[in-house]
Design an enzyme around this catalytic site. Structure first.
Site, mmCIF file in Angstrom:
data_model
loop_
_atom_site.group_PDB
_atom_site.id
_atom_site.type_symbol
_atom_site.label_atom_id
_atom_site.label_comp_id
_atom_site.label_asym_id
_atom_site.label_seq_id
_atom_site.Cartn_x
_atom_site.Cartn_y
_atom_site.Cartn_z
ATOM 1 N N ARG A 235 0.855 -1.189 0.000
ATOM 2 C CA ARG A 235 0.000 0.000 0.000
ATOM 3 C C ARG A 235 0.890 1.237 0.000
ATOM 4 O O ARG A 235 1.961 1.253 0.610
ATOM 5 C CB ARG A 235 -0.912 0.014 1.226
ATOM 6 C CG ARG A 235 -1.693 -1.251 1.452
ATOM 7 C CD ARG A 235 -2.706 -1.528 0.379
ATOM 8 N NE ARG A 235 -3.862 -0.648 0.477
ATOM 9 C CZ ARG A 235 -4.930 -0.732 -0.306
ATOM 10 N NH1 ARG A 235 -4.972 -1.639 -1.270
ATOM 11 N NH2 ARG A 235 -5.952 0.091 -0.162
ATOM 12 N N ASP A 259 4.566 0.289 -6.839
ATOM 13 C CA ASP A 259 3.303 -0.045 -7.493
ATOM 14 C C ASP A 259 2.130 0.615 -6.783
ATOM 15 O O ASP A 259 0.978 0.345 -7.119
ATOM 16 C CB ASP A 259 3.113 -1.565 -7.526
ATOM 17 C CG ASP A 259 1.923 -1.981 -8.376
ATOM 18 O OD1 ASP A 259 1.871 -1.566 -9.547
ATOM 19 O OD2 ASP A 259 1.043 -2.699 -7.864
ATOM 20 N N GLU A 264 -3.021 8.040 -4.509
ATOM 21 C CA GLU A 264 -3.182 7.708 -5.925
ATOM 22 C C GLU A 264 -4.629 7.745 -6.402
ATOM 23 O O GLU A 264 -4.892 7.756 -7.604
ATOM 24 C CB GLU A 264 -2.623 6.310 -6.191
ATOM 25 C CG GLU A 264 -3.396 5.217 -5.480
ATOM 26 C CD GLU A 264 -2.715 3.853 -5.501
ATOM 27 O OE1 GLU A 264 -3.389 2.861 -5.200
ATOM 28 O OE2 GLU A 264 -1.514 3.782 -5.816
ATOM 29 N N HIS A 296 -0.474 0.513 -9.576
ATOM 30 C CA HIS A 296 -1.169 -0.471 -8.737
ATOM 31 C C HIS A 296 -1.650 -1.670 -9.554
ATOM 32 O O HIS A 296 -2.818 -2.069 -9.470
ATOM 33 C CB HIS A 296 -2.348 0.181 -8.009
ATOM 34 C CG HIS A 296 -2.550 -0.375 -6.629
ATOM 35 N ND1 HIS A 296 -2.703 0.424 -5.509
ATOM 36 C CD2 HIS A 296 -2.632 -1.650 -6.172
ATOM 37 C CE1 HIS A 296 -2.872 -0.335 -4.435
ATOM 38 N NE2 HIS A 296 -2.831 -1.602 -4.819
#
Length: 331
Positions: A235, A259, A264, A296
Protein backbone atom coordinates in the site's frame (compact mmCIF):
# COMPACT_ATOMS: atom_id res chain seq x y z
CA UNK A 1 -31.25 -12.69 -3.03
CA UNK A 2 -30.28 -9.50 -4.85
CA UNK A 3 -26.75 -8.11 -5.28
CA UNK A 4 -25.42 -5.13 -7.20
CA UNK A 5 -21.91 -4.65 -8.56
CA UNK A 6 -20.40 -1.19 -9.06
CA UNK A 7 -17.27 -0.07 -10.90
CA UNK A 8 -17.37 -3.18 -13.07
CA UNK A 9 -14.48 -3.26 -15.49
CA UNK A 10 -14.50 -4.78 -18.97
CA UNK A 11 -12.17 -7.61 -18.00
CA UNK A 12 -14.34 -8.51 -14.98
CA UNK A 13 -17.65 -8.78 -16.86
CA UNK A 14 -17.14 -12.31 -18.30
CA UNK A 15 -16.38 -13.66 -14.83
CA UNK A 16 -19.52 -12.07 -13.37
CA UNK A 17 -21.57 -13.76 -16.10
CA UNK A 18 -19.81 -17.07 -15.42
CA UNK A 19 -20.57 -16.78 -11.71
CA UNK A 20 -24.23 -15.93 -12.41
CA UNK A 21 -24.63 -19.02 -14.58
CA UNK A 22 -23.68 -21.25 -11.68
CA UNK A 23 -25.88 -19.32 -9.21
CA UNK A 24 -29.28 -19.03 -10.96
CA UNK A 25 -31.08 -18.16 -7.74
CA UNK A 26 -29.12 -14.93 -7.23
CA UNK A 27 -29.93 -11.68 -9.03
CA UNK A 28 -26.74 -9.78 -9.87
CA UNK A 29 -27.00 -6.42 -11.61
CA UNK A 30 -23.95 -4.43 -12.66
CA UNK A 31 -22.88 -0.83 -13.25
CA UNK A 32 -19.64 0.37 -14.76
CA UNK A 33 -19.49 3.58 -12.73
CA UNK A 34 -18.23 3.76 -9.13
CA UNK A 35 -20.69 4.27 -6.31
CA UNK A 36 -21.02 7.93 -5.29
CA UNK A 37 -23.53 10.30 -3.75
CA UNK A 38 -24.77 11.11 -7.27
CA UNK A 39 -25.89 7.57 -8.08
CA UNK A 40 -26.58 6.17 -4.61
CA UNK A 41 -30.28 5.70 -5.46
CA UNK A 42 -29.25 2.74 -7.60
CA UNK A 43 -28.73 0.80 -4.35
CA UNK A 44 -32.45 0.62 -3.65
CA UNK A 45 -33.81 -2.90 -3.63
CA UNK A 46 -30.52 -4.72 -3.08
CA UNK A 47 -29.29 -6.66 -0.06
CA UNK A 48 -25.66 -7.03 -1.11
CA UNK A 49 -23.18 -4.57 -2.60
CA UNK A 50 -19.99 -5.62 -4.41
CA UNK A 51 -17.56 -2.78 -5.08
CA UNK A 52 -13.99 -1.82 -5.89
CA UNK A 53 -13.62 1.82 -4.88
CA UNK A 54 -10.53 3.92 -5.55
CA UNK A 55 -11.89 7.02 -3.81
CA UNK A 56 -13.64 7.18 -0.45
CA UNK A 57 -17.42 7.32 -0.59
CA UNK A 58 -19.27 10.27 0.90
CA UNK A 59 -20.94 9.84 4.30
CA UNK A 60 -24.37 10.24 2.72
CA UNK A 61 -23.76 7.09 0.68
CA UNK A 62 -23.41 5.09 3.89
CA UNK A 63 -26.52 6.74 5.30
CA UNK A 64 -28.42 5.73 2.17
CA UNK A 65 -27.12 2.17 2.50
CA UNK A 66 -28.60 2.10 5.98
CA UNK A 67 -31.91 3.52 4.80
CA UNK A 68 -32.05 0.83 2.08
CA UNK A 69 -31.43 -1.90 4.66
CA UNK A 70 -28.30 -3.05 2.85
CA UNK A 71 -26.84 -6.03 4.67
CA UNK A 72 -23.31 -6.44 3.35
CA UNK A 73 -20.60 -4.56 1.45
CA UNK A 74 -18.13 -6.86 -0.30
CA UNK A 75 -15.00 -5.27 -1.71
CA UNK A 76 -13.26 -7.00 -4.60
CA UNK A 77 -9.89 -6.13 -3.07
CA UNK A 78 -7.74 -7.27 -0.18
CA UNK A 79 -7.40 -3.73 1.18
CA UNK A 80 -10.43 -2.16 2.85
CA UNK A 81 -8.96 1.05 4.27
CA UNK A 82 -10.99 3.16 1.79
CA UNK A 83 -14.27 2.18 3.50
CA UNK A 84 -15.69 3.88 6.60
CA UNK A 85 -15.85 1.11 9.17
CA UNK A 86 -17.51 3.39 11.73
CA UNK A 87 -20.44 4.20 9.45
CA UNK A 88 -20.78 0.61 8.26
CA UNK A 89 -21.01 -0.53 11.87
CA UNK A 90 -23.46 2.27 12.69
CA UNK A 91 -25.85 1.07 10.00
CA UNK A 92 -25.38 -2.63 10.74
CA UNK A 93 -23.71 -3.34 7.40
CA UNK A 94 -21.18 -6.15 7.36
CA UNK A 95 -17.92 -5.94 5.43
CA UNK A 96 -16.03 -8.62 3.50
CA UNK A 97 -12.88 -8.52 1.41
CA UNK A 98 -10.88 -10.85 -0.84
CA UNK A 99 -7.87 -11.55 1.37
CA UNK A 100 -6.06 -13.64 -1.21
CA UNK A 101 -6.88 -13.34 -4.91
CA UNK A 102 -3.42 -14.20 -6.23
CA UNK A 103 -0.43 -13.88 -3.92
CA UNK A 104 1.70 -15.42 -6.64
CA UNK A 105 0.87 -12.62 -9.09
CA UNK A 106 2.14 -9.98 -6.69
CA UNK A 107 5.12 -12.10 -5.67
CA UNK A 108 6.09 -12.47 -9.33
CA UNK A 109 5.81 -8.73 -9.80
CA UNK A 110 8.01 -8.02 -6.79
CA UNK A 111 10.69 -10.35 -8.13
CA UNK A 112 10.45 -8.84 -11.62
CA UNK A 113 10.72 -5.33 -10.18
CA UNK A 114 13.75 -6.27 -8.08
CA UNK A 115 15.44 -7.75 -11.14
CA UNK A 116 14.76 -4.60 -13.16
CA UNK A 117 16.33 -2.51 -10.41
CA UNK A 118 19.35 -4.66 -9.67
CA UNK A 119 20.11 -5.35 -13.35
CA UNK A 120 19.71 -1.65 -14.22
CA UNK A 121 17.09 -2.35 -16.90
CA UNK A 122 15.92 1.25 -17.07
CA UNK A 123 19.44 2.67 -17.36
CA UNK A 124 20.37 0.14 -20.04
CA UNK A 125 17.28 1.02 -22.06
CA UNK A 126 18.21 4.72 -21.85
CA UNK A 127 21.73 4.04 -23.11
CA UNK A 128 20.48 1.79 -25.91
CA UNK A 129 17.96 4.36 -27.13
CA UNK A 130 20.92 6.73 -27.48
CA UNK A 131 22.78 3.97 -29.39
CA UNK A 132 25.34 3.85 -26.60
CA UNK A 133 26.23 0.16 -26.45
CA UNK A 134 29.25 0.40 -24.17
CA UNK A 135 29.80 -1.91 -21.22
CA UNK A 136 30.23 0.56 -18.38
CA UNK A 137 30.24 0.71 -14.61
CA UNK A 138 26.79 2.35 -14.12
CA UNK A 139 25.16 -0.81 -15.49
CA UNK A 140 27.39 -3.33 -13.72
CA UNK A 141 25.02 -5.50 -11.69
CA UNK A 142 24.98 -7.63 -8.58
CA UNK A 143 23.24 -10.97 -8.92
CA UNK A 144 20.26 -11.62 -6.67
CA UNK A 145 21.76 -14.97 -5.68
CA UNK A 146 24.60 -12.97 -4.11
CA UNK A 147 22.19 -10.62 -2.33
CA UNK A 148 20.18 -10.55 0.87
CA UNK A 149 16.49 -9.82 0.32
CA UNK A 150 14.39 -8.56 3.22
CA UNK A 151 10.65 -9.28 3.22
CA UNK A 152 8.66 -6.90 5.42
CA UNK A 153 5.32 -8.59 6.00
CA UNK A 154 5.17 -12.38 5.75
CA UNK A 155 1.52 -13.09 5.06
CA UNK A 156 0.34 -14.91 1.93
CA UNK A 157 1.89 -12.39 -0.47
CA UNK A 158 5.11 -12.00 1.48
CA UNK A 159 5.54 -15.77 1.53
CA UNK A 160 4.92 -16.00 -2.22
CA UNK A 161 7.57 -13.34 -2.81
CA UNK A 162 10.00 -15.05 -0.44
CA UNK A 163 9.55 -18.37 -2.25
CA UNK A 164 10.32 -16.75 -5.61
CA UNK A 165 13.33 -14.81 -4.33
CA UNK A 166 14.69 -17.97 -2.72
CA UNK A 167 14.14 -19.74 -6.03
CA UNK A 168 16.74 -17.54 -7.72
CA UNK A 169 19.20 -18.19 -4.92
CA UNK A 170 18.85 -15.07 -2.78
CA UNK A 171 19.36 -15.19 0.97
CA UNK A 172 15.88 -14.27 2.21
CA UNK A 173 15.11 -12.82 5.63
CA UNK A 174 11.82 -11.52 6.94
CA UNK A 175 10.12 -9.55 9.66
CA UNK A 176 6.50 -9.57 10.73
CA UNK A 177 5.01 -8.66 14.11
CA UNK A 178 3.02 -11.89 13.76
CA UNK A 179 5.48 -14.49 12.42
CA UNK A 180 4.22 -17.87 11.26
CA UNK A 181 5.89 -21.24 10.88
CA UNK A 182 4.84 -21.70 7.23
CA UNK A 183 7.01 -18.77 6.16
CA UNK A 184 10.12 -20.38 7.64
CA UNK A 185 10.34 -22.69 4.63
CA UNK A 186 11.27 -19.67 2.50
CA UNK A 187 12.93 -17.20 4.86
CA UNK A 188 14.70 -16.68 8.15
CA UNK A 189 13.03 -14.37 10.65
CA UNK A 190 15.17 -11.53 11.98
CA UNK A 191 14.47 -8.31 13.84
CA UNK A 192 13.29 -5.33 11.83
CA UNK A 193 16.48 -3.47 12.72
CA UNK A 194 18.61 -6.31 11.33
CA UNK A 195 16.50 -6.57 8.18
CA UNK A 196 16.79 -2.86 7.48
CA UNK A 197 20.52 -2.66 8.14
CA UNK A 198 21.63 -5.79 6.25
CA UNK A 199 19.32 -6.20 3.23
CA UNK A 200 20.40 -5.36 -0.30
CA UNK A 201 16.78 -5.41 -1.49
CA UNK A 202 13.77 -4.67 0.73
CA UNK A 203 10.34 -5.79 -0.48
CA UNK A 204 7.21 -4.50 1.29
CA UNK A 205 4.18 -6.75 1.76
CA UNK A 206 2.28 -5.43 4.77
CA UNK A 207 -1.30 -4.10 4.95
CA UNK A 208 -2.10 -0.44 5.56
CA UNK A 209 -2.69 -0.02 9.29
CA UNK A 210 -2.00 2.61 11.91
CA UNK A 211 1.17 0.75 12.85
CA UNK A 212 2.44 0.47 9.27
CA UNK A 213 1.64 4.05 8.22
CA UNK A 214 4.89 5.62 6.93
CA UNK A 215 6.84 2.66 8.27
CA UNK A 216 9.42 3.57 5.66
CA UNK A 217 10.43 7.07 6.74
CA UNK A 218 13.55 9.17 7.21
CA UNK A 219 14.48 7.29 10.39
CA UNK A 220 14.07 3.77 9.02
CA UNK A 221 15.72 4.72 5.73
CA UNK A 222 18.75 5.95 7.69
CA UNK A 223 19.07 2.43 9.13
CA UNK A 224 19.31 0.87 5.67
CA UNK A 225 22.48 -0.03 3.80
CA UNK A 226 23.80 2.56 1.39
CA UNK A 227 22.71 1.64 -2.13
CA UNK A 228 19.70 -0.44 -1.06
CA UNK A 229 16.85 -1.15 -3.48
CA UNK A 230 13.23 -0.77 -2.33
CA UNK A 231 10.20 -2.56 -3.81
CA UNK A 232 6.64 -1.67 -2.76
CA UNK A 233 3.80 -3.81 -4.05
CA UNK A 234 1.79 -3.26 -0.86
CA UNK A 235 0.00 0.00 0.00
CA UNK A 236 1.19 3.50 -0.75
CA UNK A 237 0.70 4.69 2.82
CA UNK A 238 3.48 2.49 4.18
CA UNK A 239 6.05 4.87 2.64
CA UNK A 240 6.72 8.52 3.46
CA UNK A 241 7.13 9.53 -0.18
CA UNK A 242 8.98 12.77 0.53
CA UNK A 243 11.53 10.90 2.66
CA UNK A 244 11.94 8.40 -0.16
CA UNK A 245 12.56 11.14 -2.71
CA UNK A 246 15.12 12.79 -0.43
CA UNK A 247 16.98 9.51 0.04
CA UNK A 248 17.03 8.84 -3.71
CA UNK A 249 18.40 12.31 -4.41
CA UNK A 250 21.13 11.78 -1.81
CA UNK A 251 22.00 8.32 -3.16
CA UNK A 252 21.10 6.49 0.06
CA UNK A 253 18.55 4.41 -1.85
CA UNK A 254 19.87 3.33 -5.25
CA UNK A 255 16.46 2.75 -6.79
CA UNK A 256 12.84 2.02 -6.00
CA UNK A 257 10.01 0.16 -7.69
CA UNK A 258 6.64 1.50 -6.59
CA UNK A 259 3.30 -0.05 -7.49
CA UNK A 260 1.35 2.13 -5.07
CA UNK A 261 1.22 5.74 -3.89
CA UNK A 262 -0.51 7.03 -0.78
CA UNK A 263 -2.76 9.50 -2.60
CA UNK A 264 -3.18 7.71 -5.93
CA UNK A 265 -7.00 7.60 -5.81
CA UNK A 266 -7.75 10.56 -8.13
CA UNK A 267 -5.37 9.24 -10.80
CA UNK A 268 -5.85 5.49 -11.11
CA UNK A 269 -7.01 3.62 -13.04
CA UNK A 270 -7.39 6.51 -15.49
CA UNK A 271 -5.74 7.89 -18.61
CA UNK A 272 -4.10 11.10 -17.40
CA UNK A 273 -2.39 11.89 -20.68
CA UNK A 274 -4.28 15.16 -21.07
CA UNK A 275 -4.59 15.92 -17.37
CA UNK A 276 -1.78 17.45 -15.30
CA UNK A 277 -0.77 15.69 -12.10
CA UNK A 278 -1.31 18.44 -9.54
CA UNK A 279 0.12 16.38 -6.68
CA UNK A 280 3.74 17.53 -6.89
CA UNK A 281 5.14 14.61 -4.87
CA UNK A 282 3.31 12.11 -7.07
CA UNK A 283 4.56 13.88 -10.19
CA UNK A 284 8.15 13.64 -8.94
CA UNK A 285 7.78 9.94 -8.16
CA UNK A 286 6.38 9.14 -11.59
CA UNK A 287 9.12 11.10 -13.40
CA UNK A 288 12.10 10.17 -11.21
CA UNK A 289 14.89 8.50 -13.18
CA UNK A 290 15.62 6.00 -10.40
CA UNK A 291 12.01 5.00 -9.76
CA UNK A 292 10.10 2.36 -11.68
CA UNK A 293 6.48 3.39 -11.13
CA UNK A 294 3.43 1.31 -12.05
CA UNK A 295 -0.23 2.19 -11.31
CA UNK A 296 -1.17 -0.47 -8.74
CA UNK A 297 -1.13 -3.35 -11.22
CA UNK A 298 1.06 -5.94 -9.49
CA UNK A 299 -2.05 -8.08 -9.01
CA UNK A 300 -3.31 -7.63 -12.57
CA UNK A 301 -3.50 -11.13 -14.05
CA UNK A 302 -6.37 -13.16 -15.47
CA UNK A 303 -6.25 -15.51 -12.49
CA UNK A 304 -6.43 -12.66 -10.01
CA UNK A 305 -9.36 -10.95 -11.75
CA UNK A 306 -11.38 -14.18 -11.79
CA UNK A 307 -10.65 -14.80 -8.11
CA UNK A 308 -11.56 -11.23 -7.15
CA UNK A 309 -14.96 -11.52 -8.84
CA UNK A 310 -15.78 -15.04 -7.70
CA UNK A 311 -14.55 -14.63 -4.12
CA UNK A 312 -16.29 -11.30 -3.55
CA UNK A 313 -19.62 -12.60 -4.86
CA UNK A 314 -19.20 -15.80 -2.84
CA UNK A 315 -18.51 -13.79 0.32
CA UNK A 316 -21.46 -11.49 -0.31
CA UNK A 317 -23.95 -14.33 -0.77
CA UNK A 318 -22.49 -16.32 2.12
CA UNK A 319 -23.27 -13.44 4.47
CA UNK A 320 -26.74 -13.02 2.97
CA UNK A 321 -27.48 -16.70 3.60
CA UNK A 322 -26.59 -16.16 7.25
CA UNK A 323 -23.60 -18.48 7.12
CA UNK A 324 -20.16 -17.85 8.67
CA UNK A 325 -17.86 -16.07 6.22
CA UNK A 326 -14.10 -16.44 6.52
CA UNK A 327 -13.59 -13.25 4.50
CA UNK A 328 -15.63 -11.05 6.86
CA UNK A 329 -13.85 -8.09 8.46
CA UNK A 330 -14.64 -7.47 12.10
CA UNK A 331 -15.89 -3.90 12.54
Amino acid sequence: MRCVVFNLREEEAPYVEKWKQSHPGVVVDTYEEPLTAKNKELLKGYEGLVVMQFLAMEDEVYDYMGACKLKVLSTRTAGFDMYNATLLKKHGIRLTNVPSYSPNAIGEYALAAALQLTRHAREIETFVRKRDFRWQKPILSKELRCSRVGILGTGRIGQAAARLFKGVGAQVVGFDPYPNDAAKEWLTYVSMDELLSTSDVISLHMPATKDSHHLINAKTIAQMKDGVYLVNTARGAVIDSQALLDSLDKGKIAGAALDAYEFEGPYIPKDNGNNPITDTVYARLVAHERIIYTPHIAFYTETAIENMVFNSLDACTTVLRGEPCAAEIKL
